[in-house]
Design a protein around this motif. Structure first.
Motif, PDB file in Angstrom:
ATOM      1  N   HIS A   7       0.832  -1.205   0.000  1.00 15.63           N
ATOM      2  CA  HIS A   7       0.000   0.000   0.000  1.00 15.63           C
ATOM      3  C   HIS A   7       0.868   1.257   0.000  1.00 15.63           C
ATOM      4  O   HIS A   7       0.583   2.211  -0.737  1.00 15.63           O
ATOM      5  CB  HIS A   7      -0.918  -0.011   1.228  1.00 15.63           C
ATOM      6  CG  HIS A   7      -1.746   1.221   1.366  1.00 15.63           C
ATOM      7  ND1 HIS A   7      -2.872   1.462   0.611  1.00 15.63           N
ATOM      8  CD2 HIS A   7      -1.593   2.320   2.178  1.00 15.63           C
ATOM      9  CE1 HIS A   7      -3.386   2.642   0.942  1.00 15.63           C
ATOM     10  NE2 HIS A   7      -2.638   3.170   1.895  1.00 15.63           N
ATOM     11  N   SER A   8       1.928   1.248   0.812  1.00 15.15           N
ATOM     12  CA  SER A   8       2.821   2.408   0.876  1.00 15.15           C
ATOM     13  C   SER A   8       3.500   2.654  -0.463  1.00 15.15           C
ATOM     14  O   SER A   8       3.640   3.798  -0.906  1.00 15.15           O
ATOM     15  CB  SER A   8       3.880   2.202   1.967  1.00 15.15           C
ATOM     16  OG  SER A   8       3.280   2.073   3.238  1.00 15.15           O
ATOM     17  N   ALA A   9       3.922   1.580  -1.118  1.00 16.34           N
ATOM     18  CA  ALA A   9       4.558   1.725  -2.429  1.00 16.34           C
ATOM     19  C   ALA A   9       3.576   2.286  -3.447  1.00 16.34           C
ATOM     20  O   ALA A   9       3.901   3.220  -4.199  1.00 16.34           O
ATOM     21  CB  ALA A   9       5.096   0.373  -2.897  1.00 16.34           C
ATOM     22  N   LYS A  10       2.371   1.735  -3.464  1.00 20.79           N
ATOM     23  CA  LYS A  10       1.374   2.157  -4.447  1.00 20.79           C
ATOM     24  C   LYS A  10       0.965   3.612  -4.241  1.00 20.79           C
ATOM     25  O   LYS A  10       0.822   4.376  -5.212  1.00 20.79           O
ATOM     26  CB  LYS A  10       0.149   1.251  -4.354  1.00 20.79           C
ATOM     27  CG  LYS A  10      -0.895   1.495  -5.437  1.00 20.79           C
ATOM     28  CD  LYS A  10      -2.005   0.473  -5.354  1.00 20.79           C
ATOM     29  CE  LYS A  10      -3.032   0.692  -6.465  1.00 20.79           C
ATOM     30  NZ  LYS A  10      -4.127  -0.327  -6.406  1.00 20.79           N
ATOM     31  N   GLN A  11       0.814   4.020  -2.977  1.00 23.51           N
ATOM     32  CA  GLN A  11       0.379   5.384  -2.682  1.00 23.51           C
ATOM     33  C   GLN A  11       1.485   6.416  -2.875  1.00 23.51           C
ATOM     34  O   GLN A  11       1.210   7.622  -2.916  1.00 23.51           O
ATOM     35  CB  GLN A  11      -0.151   5.453  -1.241  1.00 23.51           C
ATOM     36  CG  GLN A  11      -1.422   4.659  -1.004  1.00 23.51           C
ATOM     37  CD  GLN A  11      -2.578   5.150  -1.862  1.00 23.51           C
ATOM     38  OE1 GLN A  11      -2.872   6.341  -1.913  1.00 23.51           O
ATOM     39  NE2 GLN A  11      -3.242   4.221  -2.553  1.00 23.51           N
ATOM     40  N   ASN A  12       2.713   5.967  -3.014  1.00 24.67           N
ATOM     41  CA  ASN A  12       3.841   6.889  -3.144  1.00 24.67           C
ATOM     42  C   ASN A  12       4.634   6.660  -4.431  1.00 24.67           C
ATOM     43  O   ASN A  12       5.840   6.863  -4.486  1.00 24.67           O
ATOM     44  CB  ASN A  12       4.755   6.758  -1.913  1.00 24.67           C
ATOM     45  CG  ASN A  12       4.087   7.275  -0.654  1.00 24.67           C
ATOM     46  OD1 ASN A  12       4.075   8.459  -0.380  1.00 24.67           O
ATOM     47  ND2 ASN A  12       3.504   6.347   0.109  1.00 24.67           N
ATOM     48  N   LYS A  13       3.922   6.261  -5.482  1.00 18.66           N
ATOM     49  CA  LYS A  13       4.482   6.147  -6.831  1.00 18.66           C
ATOM     50  C   LYS A  13       5.655   5.187  -6.906  1.00 18.66           C
ATOM     51  O   LYS A  13       6.649   5.434  -7.592  1.00 18.66           O
ATOM     52  CB  LYS A  13       4.879   7.533  -7.365  1.00 18.66           C
ATOM     53  CG  LYS A  13       3.715   8.512  -7.432  1.00 18.66           C
ATOM     54  CD  LYS A  13       4.146   9.863  -7.999  1.00 18.66           C
ATOM     55  CE  LYS A  13       2.958  10.812  -8.068  1.00 18.66           C
ATOM     56  NZ  LYS A  13       3.346  12.138  -8.615  1.00 18.66           N
ATOM     57  N   CYS A  14       5.547   4.092  -6.180  1.00 15.19           N
ATOM     58  CA  CYS A  14       6.537   3.004  -6.235  1.00 15.19           C
ATOM     59  C   CYS A  14       7.962   3.520  -6.077  1.00 15.19           C
ATOM     60  O   CYS A  14       8.771   3.464  -7.025  1.00 15.19           O
ATOM     61  CB  CYS A  14       6.396   2.237  -7.544  1.00 15.19           C
ATOM     62  SG  CYS A  14       4.790   1.447  -7.737  1.00 15.19           S
TER      63      CYS A  14
END
Length: 269
Positions: free
Chosen positions: A116-123
């Motif tokens: 989720h953190s990766a997806k929400q912060n443009k990987c």
């Protein structure tokens, strides 16, 4: 936007994260690691075990696993970091997390949290979080990560709480000339070339104290000296000042361990 100028996204149809575990004659620790992986609330992972020819029943345990997301090899290696390099070569995930035998993912939602953190912060190229440390006394201590901008001082969180984007690793590998500090060198090289980092303000792992950095601290300090010179390219004066700071903190830690723990950790957060 990443270096290629393309909006980053999670890979469709591929595994999200490769969890690389290095082990040798630590079957009980490996089982604890596996159980923490198996409990994850998502199946978007693969577990890669690099075994150094264990003779304690580790191979029997691995042979009994029937999960197609698990792969392993057992062969001689040149040490911990050589084995970790083998794990990189065999990984297929978009991200890699190194979780050695005995270490555990902190709770069943960790991979979902990272995803989720990766997806929400443009990987981002690199993610990191806090950790728990299990002391030799079996106390559980919460260790909050420092900002990655303190890389000049040393590792800002446990290596098991760092997640590397596979495409950002590229040809970078653990340098075997640093037998204790190769994880520091690896992280320094990644951060010197990576464009984006993200801090997850939660615990990623439970780390067992007593590893190489604890038992070979003098050699670790020597490795760090050369890493600061050759990779971070810090001046001689700055390296001397950092060394003096390390010596001061180490003496405080040895003389007043309980006070040090109160400053650096939170008990059972």
């Amino acid at each position: 936007m990443n270096r290629a100028g393309v909006q980053p996204r999670l890979i469709s149809g591929g595994v999200f994260i490769s969890i690389v575990t290095v082990c040798k004659n630590n079957k009980e620790g490996l089982i604890r690691t596996w159980e923490s992986v198996l409990l994850q609330e998502t199946n978007d992972w693969e577990w890669i075990v690099i075994d150094g020819v264990s003779v304690d029943g580790t191979l029997s345990f691995l042979n009994e696993l029937s999960d197609p997301k698990v792969t392993y090899i057992s062969e001689p290696d040149k040490g911990l970091y050589d084995a970790m390099n083998k794990g990189i070569e065999r990984s297929s995930g978009q991200y890699i997390l190194f979780l050695n035998s005995g270490d555990q993912l902190q709770n069943p939602d960790v991979i979902n949290l990272i995803k989720h953190s990766a997806k929400q912060n443009k990987c981002p190229d690199f993610l990191y979080g806090d950790s728990y440390e299990m002391t030799l006394r079996k106390d559980l201590l919460y260790k909050r990560a420092r900002t990655y901008r303190t890389l000049w001082y040393g590792m800002f969180t446990n290596h098991q709480a760092m997640v590397y984007k596979r495409s950002s690793i590229g040809d970078i590998r653990y340098r075997l000339e640093y037998p204790i500090g190769a994880d520091y060198a690896f992280t320094a090289e990644i951060l010197r070339t990576s464009a984006t980092s993200y801090y997850i303000p939660k615990s990623i792992c439970i780390f067992e104290q007593g590893g190489l950095s604890y038992t070979h601290q003098k050699r670790g300090e020597e490795d760090q000296w050369y890493i600061r010179r050759d990779i971070l390219r810090l001046s001689w004066l700055l390296r001397v000042l950092i060394k003096l700071l390390h010596v001061t903190i180490f003496r405080f830690k040895k003389s007043f361990p309980k006070y040090y723990e109160k400053v650096r950790f939170t008990y059972g957060k």
